[in-house]
Design an enzyme around this catalytic site. Structure first.
Site, PDB file in Angstrom:
ATOM      1  N   ASP A  32     -22.181  -6.139   4.256  1.00  0.00           N
ATOM      2  CA  ASP A  32     -20.747  -6.499   4.233  1.00  0.00           C
ATOM      3  C   ASP A  32     -20.633  -8.002   4.464  1.00  0.00           C
ATOM      4  O   ASP A  32     -21.608  -8.662   4.858  1.00  0.00           O
ATOM      5  CB  ASP A  32     -19.987  -5.728   5.344  1.00  0.00           C
ATOM      6  CG  ASP A  32     -18.486  -5.625   5.064  1.00  0.00           C
ATOM      7  OD1 ASP A  32     -17.836  -6.677   4.930  1.00  0.00           O
ATOM      8  OD2 ASP A  32     -17.979  -4.498   4.989  1.00  0.00           O
ATOM      9  N   ASP A  50     -22.561 -11.562   0.530  1.00  0.00           N
ATOM     10  CA  ASP A  50     -21.454 -11.462  -0.422  1.00  0.00           C
ATOM     11  C   ASP A  50     -21.942 -10.675  -1.640  1.00  0.00           C
ATOM     12  O   ASP A  50     -22.804 -11.136  -2.389  1.00  0.00           O
ATOM     13  CB  ASP A  50     -21.015 -12.876  -0.831  1.00  0.00           C
ATOM     14  CG  ASP A  50     -19.761 -12.845  -1.680  1.00  0.00           C
ATOM     15  OD1 ASP A  50     -19.449 -11.778  -2.261  1.00  0.00           O
ATOM     16  OD2 ASP A  50     -19.087 -13.890  -1.760  1.00  0.00           O
ATOM     17  N   GLY A  76      -6.247  -3.890   0.810  1.00  0.00           N
ATOM     18  CA  GLY A  76      -5.423  -3.880   2.015  1.00  0.00           C
ATOM     19  C   GLY A  76      -4.273  -2.917   1.804  1.00  0.00           C
ATOM     20  O   GLY A  76      -4.283  -2.148   0.843  1.00  0.00           O
ATOM     21  N   SER A 118      -9.454   5.304  -5.863  1.00  0.00           N
ATOM     22  CA  SER A 118      -8.232   5.429  -5.054  1.00  0.00           C
ATOM     23  C   SER A 118      -7.149   6.178  -5.814  1.00  0.00           C
ATOM     24  O   SER A 118      -7.083   6.116  -7.056  1.00  0.00           O
ATOM     25  CB  SER A 118      -7.727   4.021  -4.727  1.00  0.00           C
ATOM     26  OG  SER A 118      -6.392   4.072  -4.294  1.00  0.00           O
ATOM     27  N   ALA A 119      -6.254   6.822  -5.064  1.00  0.00           N
ATOM     28  CA  ALA A 119      -5.066   7.448  -5.656  1.00  0.00           C
ATOM     29  C   ALA A 119      -4.206   6.423  -6.383  1.00  0.00           C
ATOM     30  O   ALA A 119      -3.373   6.793  -7.212  1.00  0.00           O
ATOM     31  CB  ALA A 119      -4.251   8.128  -4.570  1.00  0.00           C
ATOM     32  N   TYR A 149      -4.796  -3.442  -8.346  1.00  0.00           N
ATOM     33  CA  TYR A 149      -5.817  -2.743  -7.545  1.00  0.00           C
ATOM     34  C   TYR A 149      -6.142  -1.393  -8.195  1.00  0.00           C
ATOM     35  O   TYR A 149      -7.302  -1.022  -8.331  1.00  0.00           O
ATOM     36  CB  TYR A 149      -5.275  -2.567  -6.126  1.00  0.00           C
ATOM     37  CG  TYR A 149      -6.054  -1.647  -5.228  1.00  0.00           C
ATOM     38  CD1 TYR A 149      -7.266  -2.040  -4.664  1.00  0.00           C
ATOM     39  CD2 TYR A 149      -5.568  -0.374  -4.920  1.00  0.00           C
ATOM     40  CE1 TYR A 149      -7.960  -1.187  -3.819  1.00  0.00           C
ATOM     41  CE2 TYR A 149      -6.254   0.481  -4.077  1.00  0.00           C
ATOM     42  CZ  TYR A 149      -7.460   0.069  -3.531  1.00  0.00           C
ATOM     43  OH  TYR A 149      -8.146   0.921  -2.694  1.00  0.00           O
ATOM     44  N   ALA A 193       0.103   1.792   6.156  1.00  0.00           N
ATOM     45  CA  ALA A 193       1.283   2.329   6.852  1.00  0.00           C
ATOM     46  C   ALA A 193       0.959   3.006   8.195  1.00  0.00           C
ATOM     47  O   ALA A 193       1.634   2.713   9.195  1.00  0.00           O
ATOM     48  CB  ALA A 193       2.042   3.272   5.932  1.00  0.00           C
ATOM     49  N   GLN A 218      10.559   7.503   0.449  1.00  0.00           N
ATOM     50  CA  GLN A 218       9.274   7.603  -0.259  1.00  0.00           C
ATOM     51  C   GLN A 218       8.307   8.491   0.537  1.00  0.00           C
ATOM     52  O   GLN A 218       8.321   8.464   1.765  1.00  0.00           O
ATOM     53  CB  GLN A 218       8.667   6.206  -0.531  1.00  0.00           C
ATOM     54  CG  GLN A 218       8.154   5.426   0.666  1.00  0.00           C
ATOM     55  CD  GLN A 218       9.207   4.520   1.295  1.00  0.00           C
ATOM     56  OE1 GLN A 218      10.402   4.783   1.231  1.00  0.00           O
ATOM     57  NE2 GLN A 218       8.760   3.446   1.950  1.00  0.00           N
ATOM     58  N   ARG A 220       4.360  10.301   1.244  1.00  0.00           N
ATOM     59  CA  ARG A 220       2.914  10.096   1.185  1.00  0.00           C
ATOM     60  C   ARG A 220       2.226  11.255   1.903  1.00  0.00           C
ATOM     61  O   ARG A 220       2.850  12.000   2.657  1.00  0.00           O
ATOM     62  CB  ARG A 220       2.503   8.791   1.921  1.00  0.00           C
ATOM     63  CG  ARG A 220       2.940   7.504   1.270  1.00  0.00           C
ATOM     64  CD  ARG A 220       2.236   7.270  -0.066  1.00  0.00           C
ATOM     65  NE  ARG A 220       2.585   5.970  -0.639  1.00  0.00           N
ATOM     66  CZ  ARG A 220       3.656   5.754  -1.408  1.00  0.00           C
ATOM     67  NH1 ARG A 220       4.479   6.725  -1.688  1.00  0.00           N
ATOM     68  NH2 ARG A 220       3.885   4.546  -1.911  1.00  0.00           N
TER      69      ARG A 220
HETATM   70  P1  NAD Z   1     -11.947  -2.022   4.311  1.00  0.00           P
HETATM   71  O1  NAD Z   1     -11.220  -3.214   3.777  1.00  0.00           O
HETATM   72  O2  NAD Z   1     -11.869  -1.742   5.761  1.00  0.00           O
HETATM   73  O3  NAD Z   1     -13.468  -2.071   3.879  1.00  0.00           O
HETATM   74  C1  NAD Z   1     -13.915  -2.725   2.717  1.00  0.00           C
HETATM   75  C2  NAD Z   1     -15.045  -3.637   3.144  1.00  0.00           C
HETATM   76  O4  NAD Z   1     -15.555  -4.286   1.976  1.00  0.00           O
HETATM   77  C3  NAD Z   1     -14.607  -4.744   4.124  1.00  0.00           C
HETATM   78  O5  NAD Z   1     -15.326  -4.663   5.335  1.00  0.00           O
HETATM   79  C4  NAD Z   1     -14.900  -6.017   3.374  1.00  0.00           C
HETATM   80  O6  NAD Z   1     -15.366  -7.075   4.200  1.00  0.00           O
HETATM   81  C5  NAD Z   1     -15.983  -5.567   2.403  1.00  0.00           C
HETATM   82  N1  NAD Z   1     -16.070  -6.492   1.278  1.00  0.00           N
HETATM   83  C6  NAD Z   1     -15.054  -6.954   0.509  1.00  0.00           C
HETATM   84  N2  NAD Z   1     -15.520  -7.850  -0.367  1.00  0.00           N
HETATM   85  C7  NAD Z   1     -16.858  -7.972  -0.131  1.00  0.00           C
HETATM   86  C8  NAD Z   1     -17.885  -8.769  -0.704  1.00  0.00           C
HETATM   87  N3  NAD Z   1     -17.623  -9.626  -1.692  1.00  0.00           N
HETATM   88  N4  NAD Z   1     -19.144  -8.640  -0.240  1.00  0.00           N
HETATM   89  C9  NAD Z   1     -19.419  -7.767   0.792  1.00  0.00           C
HETATM   90  N5  NAD Z   1     -18.479  -6.994   1.363  1.00  0.00           N
HETATM   91  C10 NAD Z   1     -17.209  -7.096   0.911  1.00  0.00           C
HETATM   92  O7  NAD Z   1     -11.395  -0.775   3.464  1.00  0.00           O
HETATM   93  P2  NAD Z   1     -11.594   0.787   3.679  1.00  0.00           P
HETATM   94  O8  NAD Z   1     -10.279   1.347   4.044  1.00  0.00           O
HETATM   95  O9  NAD Z   1     -12.786   1.049   4.541  1.00  0.00           O
HETATM   96  O10 NAD Z   1     -11.907   1.243   2.185  1.00  0.00           O
HETATM   97  C11 NAD Z   1     -13.221   1.471   1.699  1.00  0.00           C
HETATM   98  C12 NAD Z   1     -13.141   1.802   0.214  1.00  0.00           C
HETATM   99  O11 NAD Z   1     -12.291   2.932   0.002  1.00  0.00           O
HETATM  100  C13 NAD Z   1     -12.571   0.676  -0.640  1.00  0.00           C
HETATM  101  O12 NAD Z   1     -13.254   0.651  -1.862  1.00  0.00           O
HETATM  102  C14 NAD Z   1     -11.140   1.100  -0.865  1.00  0.00           C
HETATM  103  O13 NAD Z   1     -10.616   0.559  -2.054  1.00  0.00           O
HETATM  104  C15 NAD Z   1     -11.279   2.607  -0.938  1.00  0.00           C
HETATM  105  N6  NAD Z   1     -10.026   3.292  -0.583  1.00  0.00           N
HETATM  106  C16 NAD Z   1      -9.580   3.276   0.696  1.00  0.00           C
HETATM  107  C17 NAD Z   1      -8.397   3.933   1.005  1.00  0.00           C
HETATM  108  C18 NAD Z   1      -7.866   3.963   2.416  1.00  0.00           C
HETATM  109  O14 NAD Z   1      -6.835   4.618   2.630  1.00  0.00           O
HETATM  110  N7  NAD Z   1      -8.489   3.327   3.390  1.00  0.00           N
HETATM  111  C19 NAD Z   1      -7.663   4.584   0.004  1.00  0.00           C
HETATM  112  C20 NAD Z   1      -8.153   4.558  -1.282  1.00  0.00           C
HETATM  113  C21 NAD Z   1      -9.342   3.924  -1.577  1.00  0.00           C
END
Ligand code: NAD
Length: 323
Positions: A32, A50, A76, A118-119, A149, A193, A218, A220
């Site tokens: 990460d 990265d 986010g 994601s949804a 997104y 939320a 709305q 969810r």
């Molecule tokens: P999060 O933002 O807490 O975790 C994502 C992580 O990816 C972060 O720690 C961030 O630092 C890391 N990251 C981003 N860019 C990076 C890079 N260039 N190199 C290395 N690391 C990088 O999000 P989350 O809630 O843990 O979500 C995890 C996954 O699930 C994501 O793909 C998100 O799109 C998907 N998702 C989450 C939700 C939810 O409700 N949390 C819903 C739908 C989909």
């Protein structure tokens, strides 16, 4: 011992997944941009890197890795995704990570890869009625996500599936619906939320109002993190590829959700609806397919899960006042 790599292991879902994989006896390498914020990682190895850089993806996957869990994404809550201000970064950053990941998985013969969609990839036109959203897996097309997104998630789902069809990649795809729980973003602009409303309630004084974006009509549904991680593991162990919804079918309006959190807090707090980014009018997971194919249904109801989140937010909020 099976070897797993978790991309996004410093994030909310990734850090919980690392704990689960370790408890199951895996050797785990987390990657990460940052370490988990709220508790030390339990991964055997953790690399700050990265993943937009191809070399970093390759380095993580070249050493006989059995399973990749690809959760890294630029994401986010509504304040990050629906304002439009971050669209270029959201698309470019996440797409790069996925493009490098599929190729490296094939090149280095990773046995299985999990991809978190994601949804948000579902079409907006099926989510206009707050009381009757349609989100079965086969309603994804014609595509019309309401955010960039969501478009990136749809593109990347297709990317993984093309690598499966043409190049033999064994991929497993889940469409997460609003995952919540302790140790997620709560006050940095990337919170969603559940954490945002818990924080507002925890910060409110008796008799005060909290601001809720939109008219609050709305709807969810929200899935507790432990249920999410269980579903991911079940999907990885199955013969299925998905995409599958991983969410809850307990739909609630945002105002009722705020009232639930207020009642958990025991405080006298009111709701004030204001203009703000809200996303679609109605969204709720449809679990018919996933419950049939994976025999999975969530275990933790919304009230039980939100009580756990609220307790955690109260704690970090108190601690933040003294730091
Ligand atoms: P999060 O933002 O807490 O975790 C994502 C992580 O990816 C972060 O720690 C961030 O630092 C890391 N990251 C981003 N860019 C990076 C890079 N260039 N190199 C290395 N690391 C990088 O999000 P989350 O809630 O843990 O979500 C995890 C996954 O699930 C994501 O793909 C998100 O799109 C998907 N998702 C989450 C939700 C939810 O409700 N949390 C819903 C739908 C989909």
């Amino acid at each position: 011992m099976k070897k797993a790599v978790v991309f996004g292991a410093g994030g909310f879902i990734g850090s919980h997944l690392v704990k689960c994989l370790k408890a199951e006896g895996y050797w785990v390498h987390g990657v990460d941009l940052k370490y988990p914020e709220f508790s030390p990682t339990v991964a055997d190895k953790f690399t700050i890197a990265d993943l937009r850089e191809k070399e970093n993806v390759e380095t993580a996957l070249k050493d006989n890795i059995d399973e990749l869990y690809q959760l890294a994404a630029d994401m986010g809550g509504a304040g990050y995704i629906f304002t439009g201000d971050n669209d270029a970064h959201v698309m470019h950053n996440s797409a790069l990570i996925n493009l490098h990941s599929v190729q490296a998985c094939v090149d280095y013969k990773v046995e299985k890869v999990f991809y978190s969609s994601s949804a948000c990839m579902y079409p907006e036109y099926n989510q206009l009625d707050p009381n009757n959203p349609k989100l079965a897996e086969n309603t994804a097309y014609p595509a019309q996500p309401d955010s960039e997104y969501g478009w990136e998630k749809l593109f990347s789902e297709r990317l993984y599936l093309t690598f499966q069809r043409n190049l033999g990649l064994n991929c497993k795809i889940a469409r997460f619906h609003n995952i919540y729980g302790p140790e997620g973003a709560w006050n940095n602009g990337k919170e969603k939320a559940p954490a945002a409303i818990c924080r507002k309630v925890a910060q409110a004084k008796e008799g005060e109002s909290i601001e809720i974006w939109g008219d609050g009509v709305q709807t969810r549904s929200f899935l507790y993190i432990d249920d999410c991680v269980d579903a991911v593991r079940l999907l990885m162990q199955s013969e299925e590829s998905g995409p599958f919804n991983i969410g809850s079918e307990e739909m609630i309006s945002i105002n009722d959700f705020a009232k639930l959190i207020i009642s958990i807090s025991g405080k006298d707090v009111k709701i004030k609806n204001i203009d703000g980014p809200t996303g679609v009018r109605g969204r709720c997971s449809d679990n018919a397919l996933v419950s049939q194919k994976l025999l999975w249904t969530p275990n933790i109801d919304l009230k039980t899960g939100i009580e756990k989140l609220y307790q955690w937010i109260e704690l970090v909020h108190e601690n933040s006042k003294h730091s």
